[in-house]
Design a protein around this motif. Structure first.
Motif, PDB file in Angstrom:
ATOM      1  N   GLY A  31      -6.866   4.690   0.159  1.00 12.02           N
ATOM      2  CA  GLY A  31      -7.886   3.652   0.084  1.00 12.02           C
ATOM      3  C   GLY A  31      -8.809   3.672   1.271  1.00 12.02           C
ATOM      4  O   GLY A  31      -9.075   4.711   1.864  1.00 12.02           O
ATOM      5  N   ARG A  32      -9.269   2.496   1.656  1.00 12.83           N
ATOM      6  CA  ARG A  32     -10.282   2.399   2.696  1.00 12.83           C
ATOM      7  C   ARG A  32      -9.765   2.735   4.092  1.00 12.83           C
ATOM      8  O   ARG A  32     -10.556   2.950   4.995  1.00 12.83           O
ATOM      9  CB  ARG A  32     -10.949   1.032   2.675  1.00 12.83           C
ATOM     10  N   ASP A  33      -8.458   2.768   4.274  1.00  7.78           N
ATOM     11  CA  ASP A  33      -7.913   3.101   5.597  1.00  7.78           C
ATOM     12  C   ASP A  33      -7.951   4.605   5.876  1.00  7.78           C
ATOM     13  O   ASP A  33      -7.497   5.049   6.915  1.00  7.78           O
ATOM     14  CB  ASP A  33      -6.497   2.557   5.756  1.00  7.78           C
ATOM     15  N   LYS A  34      -8.484   5.412   4.935  1.00  5.23           N
ATOM     16  CA  LYS A  34      -8.662   6.859   5.076  1.00  5.23           C
ATOM     17  C   LYS A  34      -7.333   7.625   5.074  1.00  5.23           C
ATOM     18  O   LYS A  34      -7.301   8.818   5.329  1.00  5.23           O
ATOM     19  CB  LYS A  34      -9.445   7.211   6.339  1.00  5.23           C
ATOM     20  N   MET A  35      -6.247   6.956   4.801  1.00  5.47           N
ATOM     21  CA  MET A  35      -4.924   7.578   4.789  1.00  5.47           C
ATOM     22  C   MET A  35      -4.418   7.686   3.355  1.00  5.47           C
ATOM     23  O   MET A  35      -4.756   6.882   2.506  1.00  5.47           O
ATOM     24  CB  MET A  35      -3.926   6.741   5.595  1.00  5.47           C
ATOM     25  N   ILE A  36      -3.597   8.705   3.137  1.00  4.76           N
ATOM     26  CA  ILE A  36      -2.914   8.872   1.860  1.00  4.76           C
ATOM     27  C   ILE A  36      -1.422   8.769   2.143  1.00  4.76           C
ATOM     28  O   ILE A  36      -0.913   9.419   3.060  1.00  4.76           O
ATOM     29  CB  ILE A  36      -3.242  10.238   1.229  1.00  4.76           C
ATOM     30  N   HIS A  37      -0.744   7.942   1.383  1.00  5.47           N
ATOM     31  CA  HIS A  37       0.702   7.797   1.507  1.00  5.47           C
ATOM     32  C   HIS A  37       1.333   8.332   0.233  1.00  5.47           C
ATOM     33  O   HIS A  37       0.900   7.990  -0.865  1.00  5.47           O
ATOM     34  CB  HIS A  37       1.079   6.327   1.700  1.00  5.47           C
ATOM     35  N   VAL A  38       2.355   9.163   0.394  1.00  2.59           N
ATOM     36  CA  VAL A  38       3.077   9.724  -0.750  1.00  2.59           C
ATOM     37  C   VAL A  38       4.508   9.195  -0.682  1.00  2.59           C
ATOM     38  O   VAL A  38       5.185   9.337   0.343  1.00  2.59           O
ATOM     39  CB  VAL A  38       3.070  11.270  -0.730  1.00  2.59           C
ATOM     40  N   TYR A  39       4.937   8.567  -1.774  1.00  8.39           N
ATOM     41  CA  TYR A  39       6.251   7.934  -1.834  1.00  8.39           C
ATOM     42  C   TYR A  39       7.172   8.647  -2.805  1.00  8.39           C
ATOM     43  O   TYR A  39       6.733   9.117  -3.854  1.00  8.39           O
ATOM     44  CB  TYR A  39       6.114   6.472  -2.282  1.00  8.39           C
ATOM     45  N   ASP A  40       8.445   8.688  -2.464  1.00 10.49           N
ATOM     46  CA  ASP A  40       9.494   9.130  -3.374  1.00 10.49           C
ATOM     47  C   ASP A  40       9.716   7.986  -4.359  1.00 10.49           C
ATOM     48  O   ASP A  40      10.052   6.870  -3.952  1.00 10.49           O
ATOM     49  CB  ASP A  40      10.771   9.435  -2.587  1.00 10.49           C
ATOM     50  N   VAL A  41       9.497   8.227  -5.638  1.00 12.25           N
ATOM     51  CA  VAL A  41       9.580   7.173  -6.645  1.00 12.25           C
ATOM     52  C   VAL A  41      10.982   6.578  -6.728  1.00 12.25           C
ATOM     53  O   VAL A  41      11.139   5.374  -6.899  1.00 12.25           O
ATOM     54  CB  VAL A  41       9.124   7.709  -8.025  1.00 12.25           C
ATOM     55  N   SER A  42      12.002   7.396  -6.577  1.00  8.00           N
ATOM     56  CA  SER A  42      13.374   6.903  -6.748  1.00  8.00           C
ATOM     57  C   SER A  42      13.849   6.016  -5.604  1.00  8.00           C
ATOM     58  O   SER A  42      14.675   5.138  -5.812  1.00  8.00           O
ATOM     59  CB  SER A  42      14.344   8.068  -6.950  1.00  8.00           C
ATOM     60  N   THR A  43      13.307   6.227  -4.399  1.00  7.33           N
ATOM     61  CA  THR A  43      13.769   5.457  -3.235  1.00  7.33           C
ATOM     62  C   THR A  43      12.720   4.496  -2.689  1.00  7.33           C
ATOM     63  O   THR A  43      13.060   3.568  -1.954  1.00  7.33           O
ATOM     64  CB  THR A  43      14.178   6.395  -2.084  1.00  7.33           C
ATOM     65  N   GLY A  44      11.437   4.743  -2.979  1.00  5.41           N
ATOM     66  CA  GLY A  44      10.369   3.922  -2.415  1.00  5.41           C
ATOM     67  C   GLY A  44      10.024   4.290  -0.983  1.00  5.41           C
ATOM     68  O   GLY A  44       9.201   3.648  -0.354  1.00  5.41           O
ATOM     69  N   VAL A  45      10.636   5.358  -0.468  1.00  2.00           N
ATOM     70  CA  VAL A  45      10.400   5.776   0.911  1.00  2.00           C
ATOM     71  C   VAL A  45       9.139   6.642   0.994  1.00  2.00           C
ATOM     72  O   VAL A  45       8.925   7.521   0.156  1.00  2.00           O
ATOM     73  CB  VAL A  45      11.621   6.556   1.459  1.00  2.00           C
ATOM     74  N   CYS A  46       8.328   6.387   2.017  1.00  2.00           N
ATOM     75  CA  CYS A  46       7.134   7.196   2.258  1.00  2.00           C
ATOM     76  C   CYS A  46       7.577   8.548   2.806  1.00  2.00           C
ATOM     77  O   CYS A  46       8.211   8.621   3.860  1.00  2.00           O
ATOM     78  CB  CYS A  46       6.212   6.494   3.251  1.00  2.00           C
ATOM     79  N   VAL A  47       7.263   9.625   2.082  1.00  2.00           N
ATOM     80  CA  VAL A  47       7.700  10.963   2.487  1.00  2.00           C
ATOM     81  C   VAL A  47       6.574  11.768   3.140  1.00  2.00           C
ATOM     82  O   VAL A  47       6.843  12.777   3.786  1.00  2.00           O
ATOM     83  CB  VAL A  47       8.312  11.751   1.305  1.00  2.00           C
ATOM     84  N   HIS A  48       5.319  11.336   2.965  1.00  2.00           N
ATOM     85  CA  HIS A  48       4.170  11.985   3.609  1.00  2.00           C
ATOM     86  C   HIS A  48       3.121  10.933   3.945  1.00  2.00           C
ATOM     87  O   HIS A  48       2.855  10.046   3.136  1.00  2.00           O
ATOM     88  CB  HIS A  48       3.494  13.018   2.695  1.00  2.00           C
ATOM     89  N   ARG A  49       2.543  11.067   5.145  1.00  2.00           N
ATOM     90  CA  ARG A  49       1.340  10.318   5.520  1.00  2.00           C
ATOM     91  C   ARG A  49       0.287  11.373   5.809  1.00  2.00           C
ATOM     92  O   ARG A  49       0.441  12.156   6.742  1.00  2.00           O
ATOM     93  CB  ARG A  49       1.596   9.468   6.753  1.00  2.00           C
TER      94      ARG A  49
END
Length: 85
Positions: A31-49
């Protein structure tokens, strides 16, 4: 992108506008913060910023293999992120 221990509920304030993409295993948001967050769907944990955008991230698309994420935004650039790194 480095793995982080934050979860979807622990992410920074939600952007006013965002884009998202999913695979069976991953969910990406940007979004507007210029960052992309990638989450593991099964755990909800952010695996990549992922960073690199100079403006709002408006569109995200996973490659069918799930190994790459494409982004586009207001900076008029298309970026390809290798999620295996």
């Amino acid at each position: 992108g480095a793995a982080t221990g934050s979860s979807a509920t622990g992410a920074a304030a939600a952007p006013l506008s965002s884009s998202g993409a999913t695979t069976p295993l991953l969910l990406a948001s940007g979004g507007r913060d210029k960052m992309i967050h990638v989450y593991d769907v099964s755990t909800g944990v952010c695996v990549h910023r992922l960073s690199g955008s100079d403006n709002w991230v408006r569109s995200l698309l996973f490659h069918p293999s799930g190994h790459y994420l494409l982004s586009a935004g207001d900076d008029k650039a298309i970026r390809i992120f290798d999620l295996r790194a």
